[in-house]
Structure formats: structure tokens, C-alpha cells
Scaffold this active site. Structure first.
Site, mmCIF file in Angstrom:
data_model
loop_
_atom_site.group_PDB
_atom_site.id
_atom_site.type_symbol
_atom_site.label_atom_id
_atom_site.label_comp_id
_atom_site.label_asym_id
_atom_site.label_seq_id
_atom_site.Cartn_x
_atom_site.Cartn_y
_atom_site.Cartn_z
ATOM 1 N N HIS A 312 0.857 -1.182 0.000
ATOM 2 C CA HIS A 312 0.000 0.000 0.000
ATOM 3 C C HIS A 312 0.890 1.227 0.000
ATOM 4 O O HIS A 312 1.947 1.222 0.629
ATOM 5 C CB HIS A 312 -0.904 0.014 1.241
ATOM 6 C CG HIS A 312 -2.047 0.948 1.099
ATOM 7 N ND1 HIS A 312 -1.943 2.291 1.371
ATOM 8 C CD2 HIS A 312 -3.316 0.740 0.672
ATOM 9 C CE1 HIS A 312 -3.101 2.862 1.134
ATOM 10 N NE2 HIS A 312 -3.953 1.955 0.703
ATOM 11 N N ASP A 370 -7.956 -5.411 0.148
ATOM 12 C CA ASP A 370 -8.478 -6.240 -0.933
ATOM 13 C C ASP A 370 -8.082 -7.702 -0.833
ATOM 14 O O ASP A 370 -8.547 -8.527 -1.612
ATOM 15 C CB ASP A 370 -8.018 -5.688 -2.282
ATOM 16 C CG ASP A 370 -8.763 -4.420 -2.631
ATOM 17 O OD1 ASP A 370 -9.935 -4.328 -2.230
ATOM 18 O OD2 ASP A 370 -8.191 -3.539 -3.270
HETATM 19 N N1 CMC Z 1 4.191 -7.503 -4.916
HETATM 20 C C1 CMC Z 1 5.525 -7.456 -5.119
HETATM 21 N N2 CMC Z 1 6.282 -6.360 -4.994
HETATM 22 C C2 CMC Z 1 5.654 -5.227 -4.651
HETATM 23 C C3 CMC Z 1 4.267 -5.186 -4.404
HETATM 24 C C4 CMC Z 1 3.535 -6.379 -4.551
HETATM 25 N N3 CMC Z 1 2.215 -6.392 -4.336
HETATM 26 N N4 CMC Z 1 3.899 -3.933 -4.069
HETATM 27 C C5 CMC Z 1 5.020 -3.190 -4.104
HETATM 28 N N5 CMC Z 1 6.082 -3.973 -4.445
HETATM 29 C C6 CMC Z 1 7.485 -3.550 -4.543
HETATM 30 C C7 CMC Z 1 7.710 -2.786 -5.833
HETATM 31 O O1 CMC Z 1 8.136 -3.639 -6.883
HETATM 32 C C8 CMC Z 1 8.797 -1.809 -5.421
HETATM 33 O O2 CMC Z 1 10.029 -2.503 -5.426
HETATM 34 P P1 CMC Z 1 11.398 -1.699 -5.778
HETATM 35 O O3 CMC Z 1 11.581 -0.736 -4.643
HETATM 36 O O4 CMC Z 1 12.433 -2.788 -5.774
HETATM 37 O O5 CMC Z 1 11.199 -1.036 -7.089
HETATM 38 C C9 CMC Z 1 8.459 -1.496 -3.961
HETATM 39 O O6 CMC Z 1 7.720 -2.637 -3.480
HETATM 40 C C10 CMC Z 1 7.617 -0.242 -3.776
HETATM 41 O O7 CMC Z 1 6.509 -0.353 -4.646
HETATM 42 P P2 CMC Z 1 5.833 0.886 -5.366
HETATM 43 O O8 CMC Z 1 5.053 0.418 -6.534
HETATM 44 O O9 CMC Z 1 6.861 1.957 -5.604
HETATM 45 O O10 CMC Z 1 4.890 1.378 -4.204
HETATM 46 P P3 CMC Z 1 3.623 2.249 -4.391
HETATM 47 O O11 CMC Z 1 3.376 2.907 -3.100
HETATM 48 O O12 CMC Z 1 3.775 3.138 -5.589
HETATM 49 O O13 CMC Z 1 2.483 1.176 -4.743
HETATM 50 C C11 CMC Z 1 0.660 -0.318 -4.619
HETATM 51 C C12 CMC Z 1 1.484 0.760 -3.879
HETATM 52 C C13 CMC Z 1 -0.600 -0.617 -3.814
HETATM 53 C C14 CMC Z 1 0.208 0.221 -5.981
HETATM 54 C C15 CMC Z 1 1.520 -1.593 -4.776
HETATM 55 O O14 CMC Z 1 1.910 -2.072 -3.514
HETATM 56 C C16 CMC Z 1 0.792 -2.689 -5.571
HETATM 57 O O15 CMC Z 1 0.826 -2.668 -6.813
HETATM 58 N N6 CMC Z 1 0.123 -3.657 -4.862
HETATM 59 C C17 CMC Z 1 -0.656 -4.672 -5.528
HETATM 60 C C18 CMC Z 1 -1.989 -4.111 -5.951
HETATM 61 C C19 CMC Z 1 -2.936 -3.934 -4.771
HETATM 62 O O16 CMC Z 1 -3.111 -4.814 -3.953
HETATM 63 N N7 CMC Z 1 -3.605 -2.759 -4.739
HETATM 64 C C20 CMC Z 1 -4.612 -2.466 -3.731
HETATM 65 C C21 CMC Z 1 -4.228 -1.336 -2.824
HETATM 66 S S1 CMC Z 1 -5.319 -1.259 -1.395
HETATM 67 C C22 CMC Z 1 -6.854 -0.835 -2.020
HETATM 68 C C23 CMC Z 1 -6.927 0.562 -2.477
HETATM 69 O O17 CMC Z 1 -6.819 1.465 -1.638
HETATM 70 O O18 CMC Z 1 -7.113 0.747 -3.672
#
Ligand code: CMC
Length: 435
Positions: A312, A370
Site C-alpha cells: 500500500h 483487498d
Molecule cells: N508484490 C511485489 N512487490 C511489490 C508489491 C507487490 N504487491 N507492491 C510493491 N512492491 C514492490 C515494488 O516492486 C517496489 O520494489 P522496488 O523498490 O524494488 O522497485 C516497492 O515494493 C515499492 O513499490 P511501489 O510500486 O513503488 O509502491 P507504491 O506505493 O507506488 O504502490 C501499490 C502501492 C498498492 C500500488 C503496490 O503495492 C501494488 O501494486 N500492490 C498490488 C496491488 C494492490 O493490492 N492494490 C490495492 C491497494 S489497497 C486498495 C486501495 O486502496 O485501492
């Protein structure tokens, strides 16, 4: 930076020129302070650069507070766990919209307004029939929410407070009807009209699962679980869809169009679309012995696969909503007599393995809201393609509350981010035959 408190400033020094510029530090009631950079460009000729808004507060708000490090979520000061246990969705809607919990009289009045508006304009049912039968219900929902502005001209004037009030009631009241009609249309069943003697969640389950020939009879345990799901998804501060609603609204667009913008943004798998993606992922994993393979893929930088339902932007600790949902999951499965649901077993094992894995520990990736919601929806008989629609139905409460707050704020101005331009500076046009 000087010490915390109003009147303090942060100094930016441009090392190219040695010029110093002071900017006010603003303090809220909780959470990090902010540097007020509204005059930055005028004073320095510089913009801030923050794609994804990782360090940017886009507005003032008194609605929702999140502490991502501690796993805290509060609406108007009330903890989400307490609201999920003691309140109901309509009461939470009232709280989000008006700032305080209602007394009995206020609650009855609000309930009456919402109930009064549950029906859709009859002509709208024809509008639904224009979609292909196999349309994704989120596609229908986006279109239908936007189309409300074509059917309810009398609540599109944002300068008229009464119009705005009616628009908020209409949006909250009609979303379950729109959601259930999207579903009924996709399965070829007749649309079921709302029943005003039922609660918000009971009515939704009735419209989903009854037919004109047979009342389904709403199970109170499932209605309670549905209500809790709606509470847990009702608002979440300035996330992508809420920010989309605010940005759309900053141009004074009508409320229905703004909510349609929110629905569109929610649809993506990184946001509300994750609940659908989690279930599809669990089905794809299939058995516990395949979990390590998927964990390995999630950690591989060259593989776009992510563990859906994990991570998240704000929570760097267990999402408090996921904790409540895990308990709800047990209750619903017990009620439905589902002993040892293999999908729940798989989800729990996936969670157990991921939480012990260094990659997920280092990056602070915990299950989010989720992760468990899809298992509950599925057990209730709600099809996977409807999961994000459920999220949109609940989040409408937050979107309208944030929209209401924004249009009442006299400092609101059109949202217009700038950019760091990296394209060609200037070129001369060459006629097509000479290129
Ligand atoms: N699985 C594997 N690696 C992950 C995941 C994951 N679910 N989420 C983040 N990472 C890694 C990502 O690859 C990155 O690695 P690095 O630093 O080596 O590049 C690091 O963690 C930080 O990720 P980010 O994408 O920069 O973080 P963010 O804050 O931009 O993204 C997120 C947050 C929710 C989009 C992401 O965690 C994700 O894609 N999760 C899966 C989708 C999901 O479950 N979304 C629902 C969110 S909760 C409901 C809502 O409020 O909508």
C-alpha cells in the site's frame, strides 16, 4: 528546518545562486506537517517535482486520518475498527458527510432521504440495455454514473447548496441500484426494483439476488457482513480515485461527472481493481505447493507480476481494514457452512509465507483491504467481475464527502499541476514530401 509548530518556516537554499527562501510550515491536528510551497514558483521560478504525489499534500481535509506506519485509519476521529463493529454504513455516510455521528432524529431523516432516492429514472433502464451483455459491470457503472447528470439536471448546479445536498443523497442512494442493474443485465435477468423497507445493505442483496418471481429473503449475517465491507471501503483520504474526483471537481464540473471520474480511476488493478485481481491470482495459484513459484515471480524485477492484495502506498504496516475483514471472512464462511474453504486456506498460507519473506519484510508489504474481501464476496455469491463495483458503491460515500468538503472550501482553485519538460525545444515544420 525550524522546530514544529505554526509560524515556523523551512528554508530552501538554491545552491546555484546562494539565495535563501523561507516557506511556512503548516501544522494539522495529526500527521506530518507540510511545507506550504504555494508561493515557491513566484518567489524562486522553481517548481516542485513529485510524480505520484509521494510527498505532496494536495488539500486540507477534516474527514479521514491515516497513520500508515502505525496502521491507523480514523474517520472524523473514530477508529475504523470501532465503526466496523458498532456502526452501520448509512451512519458512517452521515459521519463522513456532516462531521459528527447523527442523533436518532438526524439518522431517521437521513435514512428517509436516501430511501426516497433509491429508484432510478425509468428511462435509465433503457440506457442500460444499450450496453453489450458481456460488458464489464465497471464499464457500465462508469457510464451510468456519468449519465446521472443527463437524467437529474436539477441537481447539477454546484453553486446551489440545496442542489448539492440532493446530489449527494442521489449518488449514495442510487449506487446500489446501478450496481445491481449492471449485474442483472449481464446475466440476462430482469431488473429488480429497490425495496424501501430494507436497510441499505439488505436492499442491495435483495436487488442482486431476488427476481420478480421470487424474493430471495436476505440472510441477516450476510447483510451485516456486506454492511461491514461497505464501512471498511467508505473512505480512504486522498487516494487515486478521490484525487480524481477532486481534480475533476476543481473545474466546477457537476457532481455526477466527478464521481464517474472516480469510478474510472478506481477500476485499475493497482487500486480498487485489486480485489478482482486477488481472486483471479488465487485461482491461478490453485494449490499451496505452487505458492513459492508465485512468490519468486513477485520478487523478480524482470517479471511484472505483483502479489495482488499486498502493499500500500500509505500503510507500511498491516492494513487495519484487512484485520477486520479476516474476522468477517470466518463469520461468513461459518454462516454459509463452508468448512475449510480451499481458497481461504490458500490465502492464509500465502500471507504466512509472504510475511516471513525478507523481500516483503524489507519493503513493508502487508496484506491490504483487498486481500480478503474477494473471498467474502465470492462466498456470498457475488461474481468476481462485480468486486470492484462493490468497492465503488462503498467509496461513493467518501467521494461525495470529499467533493462536498472541497466545494465548500473558499480557497479551492482549479487543480493544474505543472511538469518538467524534456521534449524537443523548438523545431521548424517540414512539409510531408520533404521528411
Ligand atoms: N508484490 C511485489 N512487490 C511489490 C508489491 C507487490 N504487491 N507492491 C510493491 N512492491 C514492490 C515494488 O516492486 C517496489 O520494489 P522496488 O523498490 O524494488 O522497485 C516497492 O515494493 C515499492 O513499490 P511501489 O510500486 O513503488 O509502491 P507504491 O506505493 O507506488 O504502490 C501499490 C502501492 C498498492 C500500488 C503496490 O503495492 C501494488 O501494486 N500492490 C498490488 C496491488 C494492490 O493490492 N492494490 C490495492 C491497494 S489497497 C486498495 C486501495 O486502496 O485501492
Amino acid at each position: 528546518m525550524s522546530k514544529k509548530g505554526n509560524g515556523d518556516t523551512a528554508t530552501i537554499i538554491d545552491n546555484r545562486t546562494g539565495e535563501k527562501h523561507d516557506f511556512p510550515i503548516l501544522t494539522g491536528s495529526a500527521g506530518p506537517d507540510v511545507i506550504d510551497v504555494r508561493k515557491l514558483y513566484a518567489q524562486t521560478g522553481l517548481f516542485t517535482y513529485d510524480p505520484g504525489f509521494k510527498s505532496t499534500a494536495s488539500c486540507d481535509s477534516t474527514i479521514t486520518f491515516i497513520d500508515g506506519e502505525k496502521g491507523i485509519l480514523r474517520h472524523r476521529g473514530y477508529a475504523i475498527e470501532e465503526l466496523a463493529e458498532k456502526s452501520n454504513f448509512l451512519e458512517v455516510c452521515y459521519l463522513l458527510l456532516y462531521g459528527d455521528l447523527p442523533n436518532s432524529e438526524q439518522m431517521n431523516e437521513f435514512d428517509g432521504y436516501i430511501t426516497y432516492h433509491t429508484l432510478l429514472h425509468e428511462q435509465m433502464y433503457n440506457f442500460f440495455k444499450g450496453f453489450r451483455r458481456d460488458s464489464h459491470p465497471m464499464a457500465i457503472m462508469c457510464g451510468a454514473a456519468g449519465a446521472l447528470s443527463a437524467f437529474y439536471h436539477d441537481s447539477t448546479d454546484i453553486n446551489d447548496p440545496r442542489c448539492c445536498e440532493v446530489a449527494t443523497h442521489r449518488l449514495i442512494a442510487k449506487m446500489p441500484t446501478i450496481a445491481s442493474v449492471s449485474y442483472k443485465y449481464s446475466v440476462g435477468q430482469p431488473f429488480v426494483y429497490p425495496r424501501n423497507d430494507l436497510s441499505y445493505s439488505e436492499n442491495f442483496l435483495h436487488m442482486m439476488f431476488s427476481t420478480p418471481c421470487e424474493e430471495n429473503g436476505v440472510n441477516p449475517v450476510l447483510a451485516r457482513a456486506m454492511d461491514r465491507l461497505l464501512i471498511l471501503h467508505a473512505d480512504h483520504e486522498q487516494n487515486a480515485s478521490t484525487s480524481s474526483v477532486r481534480l475533476a471537481s476543481s473545474s466546477d464540473a457537476n457532481p455526477f461527472a466527478c464521481i464517474a471520474a472516480g469510478i474510472a480511476s478506481l477500476w485499475g488493478p493497482a487500486h480498487g481493481g485489486a480485489n478482482e485481481a486477488v481472486l483471479n491470482m488465487l485461482l491461478e495459484i490453485g494449490t499451496k505447493d505452487r505458492i513459492p513459484e508465485f512468490i519468486k515471480r513477485a520478487k523478480d524485477r524482470n517479471d511484472p507480476f505483483r502479489l495482488m492484495g499486498f502493499g500500500h502506498r500509505v500503510y507500511k504496516n498491516y492494513d487495519p481494514r484487512a484485520k477486520v475483514l479476516k474476522e468477517s471472512c470466518d463469520e461468513v464462511l461459518d454462516e454459509l457452512g463452508v468448512k475449510n474453504d480451499p481458497l481461504l486456506g490458500l490465502a492464509m498460507e500465502l500471507e504466512r509465507i509472504a510475511l516471513k519473506d525478507d523481500y516483503f519484510i524489507e519493503k513493508k508489504l502487508f496484506p491490504n483491504v483487498d486481500f480478503y474481501s474477494g473471498i467474502i464476496y465470492r462466498a456470498m455469491g457475488i461474481p468476481v467481475s462485480m468486486f470492484t463495483v462493490m468497492f465503488a458503491m462503498a467509496r461513493t460515500a467518501g467521494w461525495v464527502a470529499q467533493w462536498k468538503e472541497m466545494i465548500a472550501d473558499p480557497t479551492t482553485t482549479i487543480g493544474r499541476p505543472r511538469q518538467l519538460y524534456k521534449g524537443e525545444v523548438q523545431r521548424t515544420y517540414t512539409p510531408i514530401g520533404k521528411r
